[in-house]
Design a protein around this motif. Structure first.
Motif, PDB file in Angstrom:
ATOM      1  N   PRO A   1       0.827  -1.210   0.000  1.00  0.00           N
ATOM      2  CA  PRO A   1       0.000   0.000   0.000  1.00  0.00           C
ATOM      3  C   PRO A   1       0.861   1.261   0.000  1.00  0.00           C
ATOM      4  O   PRO A   1       2.073   1.210   0.152  1.00  0.00           O
ATOM      5  N   GLU A   2       0.215   2.373  -0.135  1.00  0.00           N
ATOM      6  CA  GLU A   2       0.867   3.675  -0.028  1.00  0.00           C
ATOM      7  C   GLU A   2       0.315   4.368   1.214  1.00  0.00           C
ATOM      8  O   GLU A   2      -0.736   4.019   1.718  1.00  0.00           O
ATOM      9  N   ASP A   3       1.048   5.352   1.696  1.00  0.00           N
ATOM     10  CA  ASP A   3       0.614   6.126   2.856  1.00  0.00           C
ATOM     11  C   ASP A   3       0.859   7.610   2.586  1.00  0.00           C
ATOM     12  O   ASP A   3       1.662   8.255   3.261  1.00  0.00           O
ATOM     13  N   PRO A   4       0.156   8.171   1.577  1.00  0.00           N
ATOM     14  CA  PRO A   4       0.432   9.560   1.194  1.00  0.00           C
ATOM     15  C   PRO A   4       0.070  10.576   2.281  1.00  0.00           C
ATOM     16  O   PRO A   4       0.644  11.654   2.340  1.00  0.00           O
ATOM     17  N   ASP A   5      -0.879  10.241   3.146  1.00  0.00           N
ATOM     18  CA  ASP A   5      -1.319  11.192   4.175  1.00  0.00           C
ATOM     19  C   ASP A   5      -0.566  11.019   5.492  1.00  0.00           C
ATOM     20  O   ASP A   5      -0.861  11.724   6.458  1.00  0.00           O
ATOM     21  N   GLY A   6       0.366  10.085   5.554  1.00  0.00           N
ATOM     22  CA  GLY A   6       1.103   9.853   6.792  1.00  0.00           C
ATOM     23  C   GLY A   6       0.210   9.353   7.909  1.00  0.00           C
ATOM     24  O   GLY A   6       0.431   9.641   9.082  1.00  0.00           O
ATOM     25  N   GLU A   7      -0.777   8.561   7.537  1.00  0.00           N
ATOM     26  CA  GLU A   7      -1.774   8.073   8.485  1.00  0.00           C
ATOM     27  C   GLU A   7      -1.234   6.947   9.378  1.00  0.00           C
ATOM     28  O   GLU A   7      -1.730   6.725  10.472  1.00  0.00           O
ATOM     29  N   PHE A   8      -0.194   6.254   8.914  1.00  0.00           N
ATOM     30  CA  PHE A   8       0.298   5.073   9.614  1.00  0.00           C
ATOM     31  C   PHE A   8       1.716   5.278  10.153  1.00  0.00           C
ATOM     32  O   PHE A   8       2.550   4.375  10.127  1.00  0.00           O
ATOM     33  N   VAL A   9       1.988   6.450  10.671  1.00  0.00           N
ATOM     34  CA  VAL A   9       3.331   6.804  11.143  1.00  0.00           C
ATOM     35  C   VAL A   9       3.583   6.252  12.542  1.00  0.00           C
ATOM     36  O   VAL A   9       2.735   6.341  13.426  1.00  0.00           O
ATOM     37  N   VAL A  10       4.767   5.651  12.716  1.00  0.00           N
ATOM     38  CA  VAL A  10       5.251   5.217  14.027  1.00  0.00           C
ATOM     39  C   VAL A  10       6.561   5.950  14.306  1.00  0.00           C
ATOM     40  O   VAL A  10       7.225   6.422  13.384  1.00  0.00           O
ATOM     41  N   THR A  11       6.903   6.042  15.566  1.00  0.00           N
ATOM     42  CA  THR A  11       8.085   6.802  15.970  1.00  0.00           C
ATOM     43  C   THR A  11       9.143   5.877  16.554  1.00  0.00           C
ATOM     44  O   THR A  11       8.852   5.077  17.439  1.00  0.00           O
ATOM     45  N   PHE A  12      10.356   6.006  16.048  1.00  0.00           N
ATOM     46  CA  PHE A  12      11.520   5.313  16.593  1.00  0.00           C
ATOM     47  C   PHE A  12      12.280   6.301  17.472  1.00  0.00           C
ATOM     48  O   PHE A  12      12.502   7.444  17.076  1.00  0.00           O
TER      49      PHE A  12
ATOM     50  N   GLU B   1      10.456   9.434  12.547  1.00  0.00           N
ATOM     51  CA  GLU B   1       9.124   8.909  12.230  1.00  0.00           C
ATOM     52  C   GLU B   1       9.169   8.246  10.861  1.00  0.00           C
ATOM     53  O   GLU B   1       9.765   8.773   9.921  1.00  0.00           O
ATOM     54  N   ARG B   2       8.515   7.092  10.798  1.00  0.00           N
ATOM     55  CA  ARG B   2       8.416   6.355   9.542  1.00  0.00           C
ATOM     56  C   ARG B   2       7.017   5.758   9.423  1.00  0.00           C
ATOM     57  O   ARG B   2       6.406   5.391  10.420  1.00  0.00           O
ATOM     58  N   SER B   3       6.549   5.625   8.218  1.00  0.00           N
ATOM     59  CA  SER B   3       5.269   4.980   7.974  1.00  0.00           C
ATOM     60  C   SER B   3       5.418   3.471   8.173  1.00  0.00           C
ATOM     61  O   SER B   3       6.461   2.892   7.850  1.00  0.00           O
ATOM     62  N   LEU B   4       4.381   2.837   8.710  1.00  0.00           N
ATOM     63  CA  LEU B   4       4.389   1.375   8.826  1.00  0.00           C
ATOM     64  C   LEU B   4       4.586   0.717   7.463  1.00  0.00           C
ATOM     65  O   LEU B   4       5.160  -0.369   7.368  1.00  0.00           O
ATOM     66  N   VAL B   5       4.114   1.382   6.422  1.00  0.00           N
ATOM     67  CA  VAL B   5       4.317   0.850   5.065  1.00  0.00           C
ATOM     68  C   VAL B   5       5.811   0.709   4.786  1.00  0.00           C
ATOM     69  O   VAL B   5       6.274  -0.335   4.331  1.00  0.00           O
ATOM     70  N   ASP B   6       6.576   1.756   5.101  1.00  0.00           N
ATOM     71  CA  ASP B   6       8.022   1.701   4.879  1.00  0.00           C
ATOM     72  C   ASP B   6       8.688   0.710   5.824  1.00  0.00           C
ATOM     73  O   ASP B   6       9.561  -0.052   5.416  1.00  0.00           O
ATOM     74  N   VAL B   7       8.280   0.720   7.088  1.00  0.00           N
ATOM     75  CA  VAL B   7       8.896  -0.161   8.083  1.00  0.00           C
ATOM     76  C   VAL B   7       8.691  -1.627   7.719  1.00  0.00           C
ATOM     77  O   VAL B   7       9.595  -2.447   7.854  1.00  0.00           O
ATOM     78  N   MET B   8       7.505  -1.962   7.216  1.00  0.00           N
ATOM     79  CA  MET B   8       7.201  -3.369   6.937  1.00  0.00           C
ATOM     80  C   MET B   8       7.541  -3.809   5.518  1.00  0.00           C
ATOM     81  O   MET B   8       7.881  -4.966   5.311  1.00  0.00           O
ATOM     82  N   PHE B   9       7.440  -2.892   4.551  1.00  0.00           N
ATOM     83  CA  PHE B   9       7.629  -3.300   3.161  1.00  0.00           C
ATOM     84  C   PHE B   9       8.887  -2.721   2.515  1.00  0.00           C
ATOM     85  O   PHE B   9       9.314  -3.186   1.471  1.00  0.00           O
ATOM     86  N   ARG B  10       9.425  -1.674   3.101  1.00  0.00           N
ATOM     87  CA  ARG B  10      10.630  -1.037   2.544  1.00  0.00           C
ATOM     88  C   ARG B  10      11.627  -0.809   3.672  1.00  0.00           C
ATOM     89  O   ARG B  10      11.982   0.316   3.986  1.00  0.00           O
ATOM     90  N   GLN B  11      12.071  -1.908   4.283  1.00  0.00           N
ATOM     91  CA  GLN B  11      12.931  -1.797   5.455  1.00  0.00           C
ATOM     92  C   GLN B  11      14.217  -1.043   5.171  1.00  0.00           C
ATOM     93  O   GLN B  11      14.822  -0.490   6.075  1.00  0.00           O
ATOM     94  N   ASP B  12      14.639  -1.005   3.928  1.00  0.00           N
ATOM     95  CA  ASP B  12      15.855  -0.267   3.590  1.00  0.00           C
ATOM     96  C   ASP B  12      15.673   1.237   3.772  1.00  0.00           C
ATOM     97  O   ASP B  12      16.641   1.987   3.709  1.00  0.00           O
ATOM     98  N   SER B  13      14.428   1.669   4.034  1.00  0.00           N
ATOM     99  CA  SER B  13      14.192   3.099   4.266  1.00  0.00           C
ATOM    100  C   SER B  13      14.878   3.566   5.547  1.00  0.00           C
ATOM    101  O   SER B  13      15.028   4.762   5.767  1.00  0.00           O
TER     102      SER B  13
END
Length: 187
Positions: free
Chosen positions: A80-91, A149-161
């Motif tokens: 999926p995409e997260d253009p609105d930053g709806e699924f952001v988690v904080t490290f 802060e990173r989107s769960l989309v990036d954390v789970m599907f684009r770990q290289d982010s």
């Protein structure tokens, strides 16, 4: 499709090793009332496992966010995409040094670490002076915190982010290790 954050944390630990860290410990907390989950990972730069630096990486995840994210994945199993930053988690990256005998100038240290962290890894520096008992000498400790802060989309599907962030975290860690001898009480 279930959201498997635990496997993502395992990948994050492996990824940290690829970026020059040694993983010492991991803790997973689940709050029983809200089911909020938190992970803490203790790491050190591989070149400085004997100390004096402690680094804790933590991630806190709201269960409502996970449920919402799972609904999104069930609707569309593709990435999926997260253009609105709806699924952001904080490290949180929390560096700590033992008691200091000669504390650094916090303004200079903040500027140096800001140059290393850049805009991708904003860093807060603080010094805490405390006294255990009236008969004890006061102690001063350095605390350094980086927040990303990173989107769960990036954390789970684009770990290289997180590659650039982990490289910067390693640079900050080595800067602190390289300069700690002049600051830390070597009792």
């Amino acid at each position: 499709m279930a959201v498997d954050v635990a496997s993502t944390i395992t990948y994050l630990k492996d990824h940290a090793v690829e970026h020059g860290f040694h993983v010492h410990d991991e803790r997973h907390f689940v709050e029983t009332f809200t089911l909020r989950q938190a992970w803490e990972i203790d790491v050190h730069p591989a070149d400085a496992c004997s100390g004096p630096l402690d680094l804790h990486i933590s991630l806190d995840v709201d269960p409502r966010l996970l449920l919402k994210f799972e609904d999104l994945l069930n609707e569309d199993p593709d990435v999926p995409e997260d253009p609105d930053g709806e699924f952001v988690v904080t490290f949180f990256f929390n560096w700590a040094l033992p008691q200091m005998k000669q504390p650094p100038d916090l303004i200079v240290l903040s500027a140096e670490l800001a140059g290393i962290g850049g805009i991708d890894l904003p860093i807060e520096v603080r010094s805490v002076r405390s006294m255990g008992a009236l008969s004890d000498a006061d102690e001063e400790r350095l605390s350094v915190v980086g927040v990303v802060e990173r989107s769960l989309v990036d954390v789970m599907f684009r770990q290289d982010s997180l590659c650039e962030v982990l490289d910067r975290v390693h640079e900050v860690s080595m800067y602190l290790v390289d300069n700690a001898d002049g600051w830390v009480d070597q009792r």
